[in-house]
Design an enzyme around this catalytic site. Structure first.
Site, PDB file in Angstrom:
ATOM      1  N   HIS A 153      -5.537   4.657  -9.865  1.00 36.08           N
ATOM      2  CA  HIS A 153      -5.177   3.769 -10.834  1.00 36.08           C
ATOM      3  C   HIS A 153      -3.937   3.517 -11.194  1.00 36.08           C
ATOM      4  O   HIS A 153      -3.126   4.504 -11.755  1.00 36.08           O
ATOM      5  CB  HIS A 153      -5.872   3.612 -12.424  1.00 36.08           C
ATOM      6  CG  HIS A 153      -5.770   2.747 -13.510  1.00 36.08           C
ATOM      7  ND1 HIS A 153      -5.503   2.109 -13.157  1.00 36.08           N
ATOM      8  CD2 HIS A 153      -5.825   3.098 -14.741  1.00 36.08           C
ATOM      9  CE1 HIS A 153      -4.637   1.172 -14.437  1.00 36.08           C
ATOM     10  NE2 HIS A 153      -5.010   1.991 -15.398  1.00 36.08           N
ATOM     11  N   HIS A 201      -9.713  -3.633  -0.035  1.00 38.92           N
ATOM     12  CA  HIS A 201      -9.161  -2.061   0.354  1.00 38.92           C
ATOM     13  C   HIS A 201     -10.246  -1.686   0.549  1.00 38.92           C
ATOM     14  O   HIS A 201     -10.841   0.254   0.122  1.00 38.92           O
ATOM     15  CB  HIS A 201      -8.800  -1.325  -1.087  1.00 38.92           C
ATOM     16  CG  HIS A 201      -6.991  -1.358  -1.160  1.00 38.92           C
ATOM     17  ND1 HIS A 201      -5.964  -1.275   0.035  1.00 38.92           N
ATOM     18  CD2 HIS A 201      -6.784  -2.912  -1.794  1.00 38.92           C
ATOM     19  CE1 HIS A 201      -5.062  -2.245  -0.455  1.00 38.92           C
ATOM     20  NE2 HIS A 201      -5.332  -2.763  -1.082  1.00 38.92           N
ATOM     21  N   ASN A 222       1.318   0.097  -1.073  1.00 35.46           N
ATOM     22  CA  ASN A 222       0.775  -0.505   0.204  1.00 35.46           C
ATOM     23  C   ASN A 222       2.272  -0.007   1.875  1.00 35.46           C
ATOM     24  O   ASN A 222       2.607   0.598   1.339  1.00 35.46           O
ATOM     25  CB  ASN A 222       1.168  -2.307   0.348  1.00 35.46           C
ATOM     26  CG  ASN A 222      -0.022  -1.933   0.278  1.00 35.46           C
ATOM     27  OD1 ASN A 222      -0.961  -2.058  -0.603  1.00 35.46           O
ATOM     28  ND2 ASN A 222       0.076  -4.040  -1.119  1.00 35.46           N
ATOM     29  N   TYR A 274      -7.540  -1.660 -12.505  1.00 32.66           N
ATOM     30  CA  TYR A 274      -8.300  -0.607 -11.960  1.00 32.66           C
ATOM     31  C   TYR A 274      -8.966   0.477 -12.728  1.00 32.66           C
ATOM     32  O   TYR A 274     -10.518   0.410 -11.775  1.00 32.66           O
ATOM     33  CB  TYR A 274      -6.833  -0.099 -11.948  1.00 32.66           C
ATOM     34  CG  TYR A 274      -6.239  -0.372  -9.908  1.00 32.66           C
ATOM     35  CD1 TYR A 274      -6.298  -0.175  -8.842  1.00 32.66           C
ATOM     36  CD2 TYR A 274      -5.376  -1.644 -10.261  1.00 32.66           C
ATOM     37  CE1 TYR A 274      -5.646  -0.328  -7.863  1.00 32.66           C
ATOM     38  CE2 TYR A 274      -4.843  -1.782  -9.288  1.00 32.66           C
ATOM     39  CZ  TYR A 274      -4.824  -1.661  -8.229  1.00 32.66           C
ATOM     40  OH  TYR A 274      -4.216  -2.614  -6.837  1.00 32.66           O
TER      41      TYR A 274
END
Ligand code: HDE
Length: 737
Positions: A356, A92, A165, A379
């Site tokens: 996160h 990403h 997503n 994360y």
């Protein structure tokens, strides 16, 4: 002694102002708190505050002599420059962000105690970052890829990050496979080719050995992987989460974002062109929409599943390769997200935001989805390297809107100046502050799920059905959408050099749908491999316990929301329309069309052979937005050809104008022309497909229209643009552009 009890409801308004629109502000020590720098009317100085007299010349021994090591101003500037880059996100990396607000429609107290989901009057500030997954920071927005849709809610109970997503499922079922998936999709390690693309051997090698990826592959090969705009994408939390109400009762939940502009995509050929013409297409689109006041909007949708129903379905709610069909559990639309402010600084905000999955608030909790569980570790860990240490939560974009009091101290780049002697708990020297918060007062308590289990490296059998939802997705698509999936697979596997990988992949496809596999095989010049045993689709050297597949028939034949054909098609808000014109254009019709489209919220640009102005038939000057050199059909949603004898003659002889129209035709866009301008359409490739005779205000072919620029004509054009695309036009397939 004054008490700074960390009540979660305290000082909200002031804190929002302070953290999200931070102004230089002195605390008692004279230090700047959350610091923004606007240089307007300010003098230049060094990082220590020394006024700079000359920022153009370094300090030299004589005006032609060597630069002196003494030049601390030069050294400070170059040193800072040398360290301007930080590691990009491992996945990403390419993204765009915006600020906004979220507001719930009505209290959801029945299912959750989360404050921001219970107060319809409360506007919760948000920051959203959209992204592609595989490409580097500088790659194209239009890669065939999954899009990240990460939303941070700055709530009064702390930050809640919904890191999702634009597709509701994922490639793998267990986090331990994520590094393998990403290594496979990233550029190949020997030559670092290809950038931001899955069409290569290592990706399909991995996928063909991982039947559990079958469902996600259908999504990734569909047009969902080529959004027209971030503003026209759905978002999904993917995993099953839990909501917890005040009484401690839990429900499972799937999170959805539903875009109010509908879900729309571009064609693959178009995507590849856009990547060359404007690799920032999505970033620019988001930025421009917000600047022009066309604020992107989504509704938050919840699919709520009572805990008692955990085992009611033919799929496992903990399996992230499965969605919950909306026919089985309807999506309730519970609130609205509006993006209304662009960041001031890309790096400080979009790049430094650290999402996160583990940033949750009381009223929201996790499920045991093994992919979710692995993400909970990843994360924070990744930010330690990316943002240089454990204090990244103090970067302004990451700060919660409530003050933070705990006993964490020191570390690289610590910003907070903690007061007092005690940084441990319990303590008697500091009044035992900061104090724990009781659950009744808003303290977070993990959901007390009962677990009795052995430690195992195993998956439950309920995870072994890999194909039924892949089939459900494929069967739910319209004919053009199915064709796009077949084309995409043929393209991607066509780029795979190793024939054994292609064949193995055909074996997977055959288990989804034989027709699909046959058509892809035809495109690749291969035969379908002999049947693979249903429960073992990878070679025997894999670990069968990990990879077993069972064939299950979904009780649902189709699910309407899975097809973009069924999306919203009633608005042209923020759509881009090109008016092709030249000297001698008919000014009245150009202006009539432009004002109607603009009134409907579209963005209209005049494209002409040269930039500057064109002189209309009536000698009026019309400002040109772009010349044919810088504009391209792929950057617009629809096109109108202006009338006027001279303009028409010029455009009919202008290769770029004809190419523009051919491309618009090829990509199935609405094309309208003044009835004078038939000569231009006749010069196009698709003239062969138009009827020989036509009258004013005639639809010549699906999505192609000539007329007199009257109200009716303009209204019909608006309706056509709102259709987004006329995909049926692709059928003849003989379309050069
Ligand atoms: Fe991520 N993912 N992910 N992911 N992910 C990251 O975190 C990871 C997964 C998603 O705009 C990283 O800060 C693991 C699913 C988004 O800043 C990293 C696994 C979904 C973003 C990471 C997954 C996502 C990330 C890289 C498998 C959809 C961008 C930089 C267990 C539900 C957020 C960073 C942004 C980013 C790890 C799978 C969404 C490395 C280990 C499934 C939208 O931590």
């Amino acid at each position: 002694m004054s008490k700074k009890k960390p009540s979660p409801k305290m000082g909200t308004e002031a804190a929002i102002d302070k953290q999200l629109a931070p102004q230089p502000e002195n605390d008692k020590t004279g230090q700047l708190a959350a610091h923004t720098a606007d240089a307007a009317d300010e003098q230049m100085n060094t990082n220590t505050g020394l006024p700079i007299n000359d920022d153009q010349n370094s300090l030299k021994a004589g005006d032609r002599g060597p630069t002196l090591l003494e030049d601390f101003i030069l050294r400070e500037k170059i040193t800072h420059f040398d360290h301007e880059r930080i590691p990009e996100r491992v996945v990403h990396a390419r993204g765009s962000g915006a600020h906004g607000v979220f507001q719930v429609y009505k209290p959801l107290s029945e299912v959750t105690k989360a404050g921001f989901l219970n107060d319809p009057k409360r506007e919760t500030p948000v920051f959203v970052r959209f992204s592609t997954v595989a490409g580097s920071r500088g790659s194209s927005d239009l890669a065939r890829d999954v899009r990240g849709f990460a939303v941070r809610f700055y709530t009064t109970e702390g930050n809640f990050d919904l890191v999702g997503n634009n597709m509701p499922v994922f490639f793998i079922q267990d986090a331990i496979k994520f590094p393998d998936l990403i290594h496979a999709v990233k550029p190949e390690p020997d030559n670092e080719i290809p950038q931001a693309a899955s069409a290569h051997d290592t990706f399909w090698d991995f996928i063909s050995l991982m039947p559990e990826s079958a469902h996600m592959i259908m999504w990734a090969m569909s047009d969902r992987a080529l959004p027209r705009s971030y503003r026209m994408m759905e978002g999904f939390g993917v995993h099953t989460f839990r909501l917890i109400n005040e009484a401690g009762k839990a429900s499972f939940v799937k999170f959805h974002w539903k875009p109010l502009l509908g879900v729309h995509s571009v064609a693959w050929d178009e995507a590849q062109n856009i990547s060359g013409k404007d690799p920032d297409f999505h970033r620019r689109d988001l930025w421009d929409a917000i600047e022009s006041g066309a604020f992107p909007e989504w509704e938050l949708g919840l699919q709520i599943i009572p805990e008692e129903d955990e085992f009611k379905y033919e799929f496992d709610l903990l399996d992230p390769t499965k969605l919950v069909p909306e026919e089985l559990v309807p999506v309730q639309r519970v609130g609205k997200l509006t993006l209304n402010r662009n960041p001031d600084n890309f790096f400080a905000e979009t790049e430094q935001i650290a999402f996160h999955l583990g940033h949750i608030v009381p009223g929201i909790d996790f499920s045991n989805d093994p992919l979710l569980q692995g993400r909970l570790f990843s994360y924070t860990d990744t930010q330690l390297t990316r943002l240089g240490g454990p204090n990244f939560q103090e970067i302004p974009i990451n700060r919660p809107i409530v003050p933070v009091y705990n006993n964490q101290r020191d570390g690289f780049m610590r910003q907070t100046i903690n007061k007092g002697k005690t940084s441990y708990s319990p303590n008697s020297l500091g009044n035992n502050d900061p104090q724990q918060v009781k659950e009744a007062d808003g303290g977070f308590v993990s959901y007390q799920e009962r677990i009795e289990a052995r430690k195992l490296r195993l998956r439950n059998k309920s995870f072994f059905d890999h194909f039924s939802q892949a089939r459900l997705f494929f069967n739910s698509q319209s004919e053009p959408e199915k064709n796009h999936i077949i084309d995409a697979l043929t393209f991607e596997l066509g780029k795979v050099k190793n024939v054994a990988i292609r064949e193995r992949m055909l074996g997977i496809l055959a288990q989804i749908d034989e027709g699909l596999a046959t058509q892809v095989a035809y495109g690749l010049g291969l035969h379908l491999p002999p049947d693979l045993p249903a429960n073992q689709s990878i070679p025997a050297d894999g670990n069968p316990a990990d990879y077993q597949s069972v064939q299950v028939e979904s009780t649902l034949a189709k699910s309407a929301p899975l097809s973009m054909a069924n999306t919203i098609k009633d608005t042209i808000k923020s759509r881009k329309v090109a008016i092709l014109a030249a000297d001698g254009a008919n000014a009245a019709s150009v202006s009539a069309i432009k004002s109607k489209l603009t009134a409907e919220g579209a963005l209209v640009e005049i494209i002409a052979p040269r930039a500057g102005f064109l002189i209309a038939e009536n000698d009026e000057q019309i400002a040109v937005d772009q010349s044919f050199l810088t504009a391209a059909s792929v950057l617009f949603d629809a096109v109108y050809v202006a009338g006027g004898t001279n303009a028409v003659a010029t455009l009919a002889a202008e290769a770029n104008a004809i190419h523009f129209l051919n491309e618009a035709f090829k990509h199935c866009k609405a094309i309208a022309a003044h009835d004078d301008a038939m000569q231009v359409l006749e010069a196009s490739y698709f003239s062969k497909k138009l009827p020989a005779d036509y009258n004013e205000n005639t639809v010549l072919s699906e999505g192609i229209f000539v007329g007199d620029a009257s109200e009716n004509f303009a209204a019909l054009f608006v309706k056509m643009i709102a259709q987004h695309r006329f995909w049926e036009r692709e059928k003849p397939r003989l379309i050069p552009a």
